[in-house]
Design an enzyme around this catalytic site. Structure first.
Site, PDB file in Angstrom:
ATOM      1  N   CYS A 105     -38.936  69.926  48.649  1.00 33.49           N
ATOM      2  CA  CYS A 105     -39.896  69.556  49.689  1.00 33.49           C
ATOM      3  C   CYS A 105     -40.087  70.790  50.559  1.00 33.49           C
ATOM      4  O   CYS A 105     -39.118  71.340  51.090  1.00 33.49           O
ATOM      5  CB  CYS A 105     -39.327  68.390  50.502  1.00 33.49           C
ATOM      6  SG  CYS A 105     -40.386  67.918  51.881  1.00 33.49           S
ATOM      7  N   CYS A 112     -46.922  71.702  63.848  1.00 29.04           N
ATOM      8  CA  CYS A 112     -47.998  70.846  63.366  1.00 29.04           C
ATOM      9  C   CYS A 112     -48.878  70.421  64.534  1.00 29.04           C
ATOM     10  O   CYS A 112     -48.399  70.269  65.655  1.00 29.04           O
ATOM     11  CB  CYS A 112     -47.376  69.604  62.707  1.00 29.04           C
ATOM     12  SG  CYS A 112     -48.577  68.556  61.865  1.00 29.04           S
ATOM     13  N   CYS A 119     -42.746  61.539  64.487  1.00 26.36           N
ATOM     14  CA  CYS A 119     -42.359  62.721  63.712  1.00 26.36           C
ATOM     15  C   CYS A 119     -41.597  63.745  64.551  1.00 26.36           C
ATOM     16  O   CYS A 119     -41.945  63.998  65.711  1.00 26.36           O
ATOM     17  CB  CYS A 119     -43.613  63.358  63.136  1.00 26.36           C
ATOM     18  SG  CYS A 119     -43.285  64.859  62.200  1.00 26.36           S
TER      19      CYS A 119
HETATM   20  N1  SAH Z   1     -48.538  66.259  57.608  1.00 25.33           N
HETATM   21  C1  SAH Z   1     -48.380  65.679  56.318  1.00 25.33           C
HETATM   22  C2  SAH Z   1     -47.126  66.090  55.571  1.00 25.33           C
HETATM   23  C3  SAH Z   1     -45.865  66.243  56.351  1.00 25.33           C
HETATM   24  S1  SAH Z   1     -45.066  64.786  56.907  1.00 25.33           S
HETATM   25  C4  SAH Z   1     -48.490  64.161  56.434  1.00 25.33           C
HETATM   26  O1  SAH Z   1     -48.630  63.670  57.534  1.00 25.33           O
HETATM   27  O2  SAH Z   1     -48.491  63.489  55.410  1.00 25.33           O
HETATM   28  C5  SAH Z   1     -44.398  64.051  55.453  1.00 25.33           C
HETATM   29  C6  SAH Z   1     -44.258  62.551  55.529  1.00 25.33           C
HETATM   30  O3  SAH Z   1     -43.172  62.170  56.389  1.00 25.33           O
HETATM   31  C7  SAH Z   1     -45.480  61.850  56.083  1.00 25.33           C
HETATM   32  O4  SAH Z   1     -45.757  60.694  55.357  1.00 25.33           O
HETATM   33  C8  SAH Z   1     -45.034  61.519  57.488  1.00 25.33           C
HETATM   34  O5  SAH Z   1     -45.825  60.505  58.026  1.00 25.33           O
HETATM   35  C9  SAH Z   1     -43.595  61.147  57.253  1.00 25.33           C
HETATM   36  N2  SAH Z   1     -42.741  61.130  58.429  1.00 25.33           N
HETATM   37  C10 SAH Z   1     -42.771  61.923  59.510  1.00 25.33           C
HETATM   38  N3  SAH Z   1     -41.820  61.572  60.390  1.00 25.33           N
HETATM   39  C11 SAH Z   1     -41.166  60.535  59.833  1.00 25.33           C
HETATM   40  C12 SAH Z   1     -40.077  59.721  60.260  1.00 25.33           C
HETATM   41  N4  SAH Z   1     -39.478  59.890  61.426  1.00 25.33           N
HETATM   42  N5  SAH Z   1     -39.677  58.753  59.413  1.00 25.33           N
HETATM   43  C13 SAH Z   1     -40.267  58.551  58.222  1.00 25.33           C
HETATM   44  N6  SAH Z   1     -41.292  59.279  57.772  1.00 25.33           N
HETATM   45  C14 SAH Z   1     -41.748  60.254  58.576  1.00 25.33           C
END
Ligand code: SAH
Length: 349
Positions: A105, A112, A119
């Site tokens: 990954c 971001c 997140c």
């Molecule tokens: N910006 C992109 C990719 C990076 S985040 C996106 O939003 O898809 C990768 C994945 O992790 C995304 O599905 C995001 O929503 C999720 N994610 C982020 N923080 C998280 C958390 N605390 N718990 C579970 N999933 C999370």
């Protein structure tokens, strides 16, 4: 003059670069191969003369990333890397072992802009895009450091890949090139928060990766509250783009749905989701939300998740729960960088 990152260059660009230094073209092939083997310094390029190695080091660098820290899970061997970039910024990658091989990954940006409330990367804001070479460097460095061949790549680390579109596309082509890593297009997954025009752009690239959409909610009010990007690109527009994408490419889309207790995990929400995506060529990936300090979100319980899956299946929508890896090393992305930045390291300042 800034030094050139050799990982930013395609095979043809490497040839041009080496020829511009007054060297024979075949040297480019040798140097390209060393770069993809993950040499840290030019000194490791044993079939290249000391003179050329010296001249190379004056105008370029290998792109191998400095490993600032590394955590290995005692539970499942997942390895989480924190890298320090040339300018002092930090990004993360996670190496995971699956039955079919090794998956990594990787991050696409330093920070971001999307601001999703659950997140770990959101509170730190956005610093800059990664170059194609810095994205590729994560794979090459981890492959060299771990000694494992990586077969699958997920663009799900720090950053929004479709907000760094050109560099991400260049990276995908570099990593796909037979002469380099040769990772098949179908072995990439790209996850986006839903930048709709870029989903259409990606559709036209003819690069058959797996597209994942971070959905997490089933209506605009709920989604805008946790994902600000939804105020610009509504659920209707997003789902429409997804339908066209699956039709045009014939590729199944994955919807990611973080299960957050009391927020989006009721049977009612499952019905809403079922109605929204039924009949689509898709799969739902349920992710019990990771605990991120300051968000106040708690993951849903097992029973709630099972019920959610049951409701979805009554709409003919297939859902699975993401297997959790590296839970003892907080392998969820963004967390290592966050603790480094908060302790005054890895911010690039
Ligand atoms: N910006 C992109 C990719 C990076 S985040 C996106 O939003 O898809 C990768 C994945 O992790 C995304 O599905 C995001 O929503 C999720 N994610 C982020 N923080 C998280 C958390 N605390 N718990 C579970 N999933 C999370």
């Amino acid at each position: 003059m800034d030094k050139i990152n050799l990982m930013d260059l395609s095979f043809e660009e490497t040839e041009k670069f080496i020829e511009s230094m007054g060297e024979k073209r075949f040297r480019a092939k040798q140097i390209f191969q060393w770069i993809y083997r993950g040499v840290e310094s030019f000194d490791e390029m044993t079939n290249i003369s000391a003179d050329l190695r010296e001249r190379l080091s004056q105008n370029s660098f290998t792109g191998y990333l400095r490993i600032a820290s590394k955590l290995v899970s005692k539970i499942d061997g997942t390895i989480k890397y924190l890298f320090e970039l040339e300018d002092g910024n930090a990004v993360e990658s996670v190496l995971m072992k699956y039955k079919y091989g090794y998956s990594i990954c990787i991050s696409t940006q330093v920070g971001c802009k999307m601001g999703c409330t659950f997140c770990a990367s959101a509170p730190l804001g956005f610093k800059r895009n990664l170059t194609a070479g810095e994205i590729l460097g994560q794979i090459i460095t981890v492959q060299r450091d771990s000694g494992e061949k990586i077969s699958n790549v997920v663009l799900m680390g720090i950053g929004e890949p479709l907000d760094n579109y050109d560099n991400v596309m260049k990276f995908l082509k570099l990593a796909n090139d037979e002469r380099g890593l040769g990772i098949g297009a179908r072995h990439f997954s790209l996850s986006t928060s839903g930048i709709v025009p870029r989903i259409y752009a990606l559709m036209k690239e003819n690069f058959p990766l797996t597209l994942s959409i971070s959905l997490h909610s089933t209506n605009d009010t709920d989604r805008s509250a946790i994902m600000p990007v939804n105020r610009k690109y509504s659920i209707d527009k997003l789902i429409e783009a997804c339908k066209i994408y699956t039709k045009e490419t014939g590729r199944r889309i994955t919807f990611e749905y973080a299960m957050i207790s009391g927020v989006n995990d009721s049977a009612e929400k499952a019905k809403e989701l079922g109605r929204l995506i039924k009949g689509m060529l898709c799969h739902v990936n349920l992710i019990p939300v990771n605990n991120v300090e300051g968000t106040g979100f708690i993951r849903s319980g097992r029973k709630t998740i099972e019920k959610f899956i049951e409701v979805l299946s009554s709409y003919g929508v297939e859902a699975t729960v993401r297997r959790e890896l590296g839970s003892d090393i907080s392998a969820a992305c963004g967390q290592l960088r966050r603790s480094a930045v908060e302790s005054g390291k890895g911010s690039g300042d």
